[in-house]
Design a protein around this motif. Structure first.
Motif, mmCIF file in Angstrom:
data_model
loop_
_atom_site.group_PDB
_atom_site.id
_atom_site.type_symbol
_atom_site.label_atom_id
_atom_site.label_comp_id
_atom_site.label_asym_id
_atom_site.label_seq_id
_atom_site.Cartn_x
_atom_site.Cartn_y
_atom_site.Cartn_z
ATOM 1 N N HIS A 215 -7.627 1.769 6.198
ATOM 2 C CA HIS A 215 -7.535 1.529 4.673
ATOM 3 C C HIS A 215 -7.192 3.118 4.264
ATOM 4 O O HIS A 215 -7.113 3.958 4.888
ATOM 5 N N ASN A 216 -7.181 3.180 2.886
ATOM 6 C CA ASN A 216 -7.097 4.646 2.128
ATOM 7 C C ASN A 216 -7.663 4.445 0.891
ATOM 8 O O ASN A 216 -7.634 3.821 0.222
ATOM 9 N N VAL A 217 -8.530 5.430 0.557
ATOM 10 C CA VAL A 217 -9.276 5.535 -0.770
ATOM 11 C C VAL A 217 -8.235 5.432 -2.082
ATOM 12 O O VAL A 217 -8.790 4.941 -3.031
ATOM 13 N N THR A 218 -6.981 5.823 -1.793
ATOM 14 C CA THR A 218 -6.359 5.845 -2.894
ATOM 15 C C THR A 218 -5.355 4.529 -3.098
ATOM 16 O O THR A 218 -4.229 4.472 -3.992
ATOM 17 N N ASN A 219 -5.662 3.523 -1.887
ATOM 18 C CA ASN A 219 -4.505 2.425 -2.122
ATOM 19 C C ASN A 219 -4.452 1.580 -3.224
ATOM 20 O O ASN A 219 -3.730 1.218 -3.542
ATOM 21 N N PHE A 220 -5.557 1.565 -3.835
ATOM 22 C CA PHE A 220 -5.841 0.919 -5.224
ATOM 23 C C PHE A 220 -4.763 1.469 -6.215
ATOM 24 O O PHE A 220 -4.261 0.673 -7.287
ATOM 25 N N GLN A 221 -4.320 2.507 -6.342
ATOM 26 C CA GLN A 221 -3.511 3.169 -7.112
ATOM 27 C C GLN A 221 -2.065 2.992 -6.841
ATOM 28 O O GLN A 221 -1.251 3.363 -7.322
ATOM 29 N N HIS A 222 -1.806 2.291 -5.403
ATOM 30 C CA HIS A 222 -0.295 2.094 -5.285
ATOM 31 C C HIS A 222 0.027 0.573 -4.687
ATOM 32 O O HIS A 222 0.213 0.333 -3.602
ATOM 33 N N THR A 223 -0.537 -0.324 -5.745
ATOM 34 C CA THR A 223 -0.462 -1.622 -5.344
ATOM 35 C C THR A 223 0.806 -1.935 -4.846
ATOM 36 O O THR A 223 1.143 -2.950 -3.918
#
Length: 302
Positions: free
Chosen positions: A91-99
């Motif tokens: 995963h990646n800590v900023t994935n939630f910002q790039h749905t």
């Protein structure tokens, strides 16, 4: 008889005169002998015996009171030098910002699947992506000290999301890795405890063909599971793998699309209180990295 008075000596035979060379030799020989005796008593100019002087004349540094030591020899090359390991922090800590980007579907051979997901977290908010990146950095440092070349599929701040699961597999393939590992932590219900290692199933569909890596991946996975359990004390999963700590799957793009030996590890369950207490502890994460590294090294040396 003739009378010989006190003031008269009979004539003596005449001795031959010494030449200059005879005189010179007579003077030199005693001096040379004295010098030799002094040399033998005192030793060579360096203070050692005549045997030491002989060694010194040949360039030897070994004295009668010392022996050569292997400690003075430079260390040889690491047996793992030239080996390549690819570590994939899940995963990646900023994935939630790039749905929109991570929800895009990619072909994993057996089916189409999301590019990536956000992952899970502990009840207190410590994310799986934070955990996997931390353990990956620790693991990288351990392996590099042993001469291994280590590549990460992504690192802190780059890329800003993802990468997609097919690209993660491609990074290991392009590096011709001797071993590849994807690090994760699970999000199962509380009470489900322990870790498990995921092995690739035999897949031959679309762009996926794992037949050549199934065997070596199983060896890699068993080595990691055994060493991880020994070093960390974490038990095998009580909800996956029937108590073996191993699970085989064909629905993960990172495994299906790999052409090098590769496994996943679910290091523990972030939603369980006991496991979460370990996963959020830095000293324990160091043990996790150590256990994984020992499994990888045993595979590379086999």
């Amino acid at each position: 008889m003739s009378y010989v008075g006190p003031d008269f000596d009979p004539p003596q035979p005449r001795r031959p005169r010494r030449g200059p060379l005879t005189v010179a030799l007579a003077a030199l020989v005693p001096g040379a002998l004295i010098g030799w005796f002094v040399y033998e008593a005192v030793g060579s100019p360096g203070g050692g015996s005549s045997a030491h002087a002989s060694s010194a004349s040949t360039g030897s540094s070994v004295s009668p009171t010392s022996t050569a030591s292997n400690d003075d020899k430079p260390p040889g090359p690491s047996p793992l030098k030239g080996k390549v390991v690819v570590i994939d922090p899940g995963h990646n800590v900023t994935n939630f910002q790039h749905t929109a980007e991570i929800n895009r579907k990619v072909d994993i051979g057996t089916n189409w699947k999301e590019c990536d997901t956000t992952g899970t977290s502990t009840n207190a908010g410590y994310s799986e992506a934070q955990f996997t990146m931390d353990v990956s950095h620790r693991l990288k440092a351990i392996l590099e000290k042993q001469g291994v070349t280590v590549k990460l599929t992504h690192d802190t701040g780059s890329p800003s999301w993802g990468p997609c699961v097919d690209q993660r597999a491609r990074i290991g393939n392009d590096a011709h890795a001797d071993a590849a590992l994807s690090i994760h932590a699970d999000g199962a219900p509380a009470g489900d405890r322990g870790f498990h290692v995921i092995l690739p199933a035999s897949v031959h569909a679309g762009g996926a063909d794992t037949r050549a890596i199934v065997g070596p991946s199983a060896v890699l996975g068993r080595g990691i599971a055994s060493n991880y359990r020994r070093v960390t004390g974490e038990p095998f999963s009580n909800y996956v793998g029937d108590g073996t700590g191993l699970d085989t799957r064909k629905d993960l793009g990172g495994l299906n699309l790999s052409t090098v030996p590769k496994v996943f590890i679910e290091c523990g369950n972030m939603r369980d209180g006991k496991d979460a207490a370990l996963l959020t502890n830095g000293a324990w994460r160091q043990k996790a990295a150590q256990g994984i590294s020992e499994g990888i090294v045993s595979f590379l040396e086999s």
